[in-house]
Design a protein around this motif. Structure first.
Motif, PDB file in Angstrom:
ATOM      1  N   GLY A  81       0.814  -1.205   0.000  1.00 22.51           N
ATOM      2  CA  GLY A  81       0.000   0.000   0.000  1.00 22.51           C
ATOM      3  C   GLY A  81       0.846   1.253   0.000  1.00 22.51           C
ATOM      4  N   PRO A  82       0.196   2.402   0.104  1.00 20.47           N
ATOM      5  CA  PRO A  82      -1.225   2.586   0.425  1.00 20.47           C
ATOM      6  C   PRO A  82      -2.143   2.196  -0.737  1.00 20.47           C
ATOM      7  CG  PRO A  82      -0.257   4.669  -0.192  1.00 20.47           C
ATOM      8  CD  PRO A  82       0.874   3.673  -0.169  1.00 20.47           C
ATOM      9  N   ASN A  83      -3.383   1.941  -0.421  1.00 21.52           N
ATOM     10  CA  ASN A  83      -4.392   1.618  -1.426  1.00 21.52           C
ATOM     11  C   ASN A  83      -5.618   2.507  -1.219  1.00 21.52           C
ATOM     12  OD1 ASN A  83      -2.876  -0.575  -2.493  1.00 21.52           O
ATOM     13  ND2 ASN A  83      -3.630  -1.902  -0.858  1.00 21.52           N
ATOM     14  N   ASN A  84      -6.364   2.699  -2.310  1.00 12.82           N
ATOM     15  CA  ASN A  84      -7.636   3.430  -2.230  1.00 12.82           C
ATOM     16  C   ASN A  84      -7.472   4.742  -1.471  1.00 12.82           C
ATOM     17  OD1 ASN A  84      -9.196   1.182  -3.453  1.00 12.82           O
ATOM     18  ND2 ASN A  84      -8.662   0.129  -1.551  1.00 12.82           N
ATOM     19  N   CYS A  85      -6.555   5.564  -1.936  1.00  9.31           N
ATOM     20  CA  CYS A  85      -6.205   6.770  -1.198  1.00  9.31           C
ATOM     21  C   CYS A  85      -7.302   7.823  -1.198  1.00  9.31           C
ATOM     22  CB  CYS A  85      -4.927   7.374  -1.772  1.00  9.31           C
ATOM     23  SG  CYS A  85      -3.462   6.357  -1.459  1.00  9.31           S
ATOM     24  N   SER A  86      -8.174   7.781  -2.183  1.00  6.92           N
ATOM     25  CA  SER A  86      -9.234   8.773  -2.240  1.00  6.92           C
ATOM     26  C   SER A  86     -10.380   8.246  -3.090  1.00  6.92           C
ATOM     27  CB  SER A  86      -8.707  10.083  -2.841  1.00  6.92           C
ATOM     28  OG  SER A  86      -9.768  10.997  -3.024  1.00  6.92           O
ATOM     29  N   ASN A  87     -11.549   8.770  -2.868  1.00  3.48           N
ATOM     30  CA  ASN A  87     -12.687   8.411  -3.722  1.00  3.48           C
ATOM     31  C   ASN A  87     -12.900   9.438  -4.829  1.00  3.48           C
ATOM     32  OD1 ASN A  87     -13.725  10.582  -2.321  1.00  3.48           O
ATOM     33  ND2 ASN A  87     -15.327   9.415  -1.275  1.00  3.48           N
ATOM     34  N   GLN A  88     -11.927  10.337  -4.990  1.00  2.06           N
ATOM     35  CA  GLN A  88     -11.981  11.354  -6.033  1.00  2.06           C
ATOM     36  C   GLN A  88     -10.616  11.472  -6.719  1.00  2.06           C
ATOM     37  OE1 GLN A  88     -14.670  13.000  -7.030  1.00  2.06           O
ATOM     38  NE2 GLN A  88     -16.016  12.131  -5.439  1.00  2.06           N
ATOM     39  N   PRO A  89     -10.549  11.814  -7.983  1.00  6.54           N
ATOM     40  CA  PRO A  89     -11.662  11.880  -8.921  1.00  6.54           C
ATOM     41  C   PRO A  89     -12.238  10.494  -9.218  1.00  6.54           C
ATOM     42  CG  PRO A  89      -9.721  13.028  -9.778  1.00  6.54           C
ATOM     43  CD  PRO A  89      -9.278  12.210  -8.620  1.00  6.54           C
ATOM     44  N   LYS A  90     -13.507  10.442  -9.528  1.00  7.32           N
ATOM     45  CA  LYS A  90     -14.136   9.190  -9.897  1.00  7.32           C
ATOM     46  C   LYS A  90     -13.573   8.696 -11.230  1.00  7.32           C
ATOM     47  CE  LYS A  90     -17.218   9.111  -6.511  1.00  7.32           C
ATOM     48  NZ  LYS A  90     -17.173   8.080  -5.445  1.00  7.32           N
ATOM     49  N   PHE A  91     -13.566   7.374 -11.405  1.00  6.12           N
ATOM     50  CA  PHE A  91     -13.120   6.799 -12.678  1.00  6.12           C
ATOM     51  C   PHE A  91     -14.063   7.249 -13.785  1.00  6.12           C
ATOM     52  CE2 PHE A  91     -13.283   3.390 -15.870  1.00  6.12           C
ATOM     53  CZ  PHE A  91     -11.949   3.371 -16.254  1.00  6.12           C
ATOM     54  N   ASP A  92     -13.472   7.733 -14.888  1.00  7.40           N
ATOM     55  CA  ASP A  92     -14.234   8.252 -16.019  1.00  7.40           C
ATOM     56  C   ASP A  92     -13.830   7.486 -17.275  1.00  7.40           C
ATOM     57  OD1 ASP A  92     -15.520   9.665 -17.996  1.00  7.40           O
ATOM     58  OD2 ASP A  92     -14.408  11.538 -17.690  1.00  7.40           O
ATOM     59  N   ARG A  93     -14.715   6.666 -17.786  1.00  5.54           N
ATOM     60  CA  ARG A  93     -14.421   5.865 -18.981  1.00  5.54           C
ATOM     61  C   ARG A  93     -13.965   6.730 -20.148  1.00  5.54           C
ATOM     62  NH1 ARG A  93     -17.848   0.743 -19.085  1.00  5.54           N
ATOM     63  NH2 ARG A  93     -17.844   0.997 -21.345  1.00  5.54           N
ATOM     64  N   LYS A  94     -14.602   7.859 -20.329  1.00  6.69           N
ATOM     65  CA  LYS A  94     -14.313   8.710 -21.481  1.00  6.69           C
ATOM     66  C   LYS A  94     -12.920   9.322 -21.411  1.00  6.69           C
ATOM     67  CE  LYS A  94     -19.084   9.937 -22.668  1.00  6.69           C
ATOM     68  NZ  LYS A  94     -19.028   9.157 -23.924  1.00  6.69           N
ATOM     69  N   ALA A  95     -12.383   9.438 -20.209  1.00  9.29           N
ATOM     70  CA  ALA A  95     -11.047  10.028 -20.066  1.00  9.29           C
ATOM     71  C   ALA A  95      -9.985   9.196 -20.767  1.00  9.29           C
ATOM     72  CB  ALA A  95     -10.705  10.180 -18.587  1.00  9.29           C
ATOM     73  N   LEU A  96     -10.275   7.914 -20.979  1.00  6.74           N
ATOM     74  CA  LEU A  96      -9.296   7.016 -21.590  1.00  6.74           C
ATOM     75  C   LEU A  96      -9.439   6.905 -23.106  1.00  6.74           C
ATOM     76  CD1 LEU A  96      -9.308   4.127 -18.951  1.00  6.74           C
ATOM     77  CD2 LEU A  96      -7.811   6.132 -19.083  1.00  6.74           C
ATOM     78  N   ASP A  97     -10.406   7.613 -23.681  1.00  2.00           N
ATOM     79  CA  ASP A  97     -10.629   7.521 -25.128  1.00  2.00           C
ATOM     80  C   ASP A  97      -9.370   7.797 -25.960  1.00  2.00           C
ATOM     81  OD1 ASP A  97     -13.230   6.777 -24.749  1.00  2.00           O
ATOM     82  OD2 ASP A  97     -14.110   8.705 -25.330  1.00  2.00           O
ATOM     83  N   PRO A  98      -8.532   8.795 -25.604  1.00  4.58           N
ATOM     84  CA  PRO A  98      -7.351   9.075 -26.429  1.00  4.58           C
ATOM     85  C   PRO A  98      -6.332   7.930 -26.491  1.00  4.58           C
ATOM     86  CG  PRO A  98      -7.866  10.955 -25.024  1.00  4.58           C
ATOM     87  CD  PRO A  98      -8.709   9.811 -24.546  1.00  4.58           C
ATOM     88  N   ILE A  99      -6.363   7.026 -25.519  1.00  4.75           N
ATOM     89  CA  ILE A  99      -5.378   5.933 -25.496  1.00  4.75           C
ATOM     90  C   ILE A  99      -6.051   4.561 -25.501  1.00  4.75           C
ATOM     91  CG2 ILE A  99      -3.573   7.289 -24.354  1.00  4.75           C
ATOM     92  CD1 ILE A  99      -4.401   5.910 -21.706  1.00  4.75           C
ATOM     93  N   LEU A 100      -7.306   4.512 -25.905  1.00  5.90           N
ATOM     94  CA  LEU A 100      -8.067   3.271 -25.797  1.00  5.90           C
ATOM     95  C   LEU A 100      -7.433   2.136 -26.597  1.00  5.90           C
ATOM     96  CD1 LEU A 100     -10.534   1.972 -24.527  1.00  5.90           C
ATOM     97  CD2 LEU A 100     -11.875   2.712 -26.507  1.00  5.90           C
ATOM     98  N   SER A 101      -6.962   2.419 -27.793  1.00  9.52           N
ATOM     99  CA  SER A 101      -6.361   1.360 -28.610  1.00  9.52           C
ATOM    100  C   SER A 101      -5.092   0.828 -27.961  1.00  9.52           C
ATOM    101  CB  SER A 101      -6.063   1.866 -30.022  1.00  9.52           C
ATOM    102  OG  SER A 101      -5.138   2.946 -29.989  1.00  9.52           O
TER     103      SER A 101
END
Length: 243
Positions: A81-101
């Protein structure tokens, strides 16, 4: 030292907020000494997944010439650890669009019937939220892109192949695998094995980085060179054979 580290991390949070990349108001434990970068061999992970349940299937890459990213994990010397350090920012699927491939090529979830995004969400929540205090990883996109860049820079498959270690039916000395990686990259890694049903399989090669993302000897932060149950040889699978 940990108290001083806490002050430094708190300063980083304030600094990042002023720079427009504000971390959550609810401040967690961001104390860590180094980053453990785990790259796993897809065939071994598939072997393990299938061994858990005969109905499990895998989504393996067509060209199996690379270790996949499992994760980049902020860690403390001598512990986890540490693990799960914060609940923010939330995971955003769209944030990964530029590197999805790129993600699908080198950080895919090979467990058939499960979702890539569930895997990536898990890694972000558990580890990315801790790594975000470091400028190179201070957003979801930067955390995943930065990890993919490390995967490209530290090509484990190529390093082993350069020293004649390739997926095969034969066994290899654990020390030979360790030394090949160490000679190629100049620092001591950890060789991590999966031991099951009497077989010792090469599962992961783990590299260690300091907080400046500089490669360091894993032994310098208390990570053992070999995690193979004391076994001297291992198999580097070239196909799936689950009894």
């Amino acid at each position: 030292m940990k108290q001083n580290s806490s002050y430094i991390d708190l300063f980083l949070v304030v600094l990042l907020c002023h720079s427009g990349c504000c971390l959550p108001v609810e401040y967690g434990d961001f104390n860590f000494d180094y980053l453990l970068f785990d790259q796993h061999w897809p065939i071994t992970e598939c072997w393990h997944w299938k061994s858990l349940n005969t109905s499990n299937s895998c989504s393996l890459p067509q060209v199996q010439n690379a270790f996949f990213v499992h994760g980049l994990w902020p860690s403390q010397s001598g512990t986890k650890g540490p693990n799960n350090c914060s609940n923010q920012p939330k995971f955003d699927r769209k944030a990964l669009d530029p590197i999805l491939s790129r993600l699908k090529q080198r950080w895919a979830n090979i467990h058939g019937g499960t979702d890539d995004y569930s895997f990536w969400s898990h890694e972000w929540k558990k580890h990315g939220t801790c790594a975000q205090v470091l400028e190179p990883f201070n957003s979801e996109l930067k955390y995943f892109k930065g990890s993919l860049d490390l995967n490209a820079l530290y090509d484990v498959y190529g390093a082993l192949a350069e020293y004649g270690i390739k997926p095969a039916t034969q066994s290899y000395a654990v020390d030979d695998v360790l030394n090949a990686v160490m000679k190629k990259f100049g620092k001591a890694p950890q060789i991590y094995c999966l031991i099951s049903k009497g077989q010792v399989l090469l599962h992961s090669v783990r590299l260690c980085f300091d907080r400046n993302i500089k490669l360091i000897d894993c032994s310098s932060v208390g990570v053992s060179a070999k995690n193979c149950g004391g076994k001297k040889t291992l198999q580097y699978l070239n196909k799936i054979t689950v009894d």
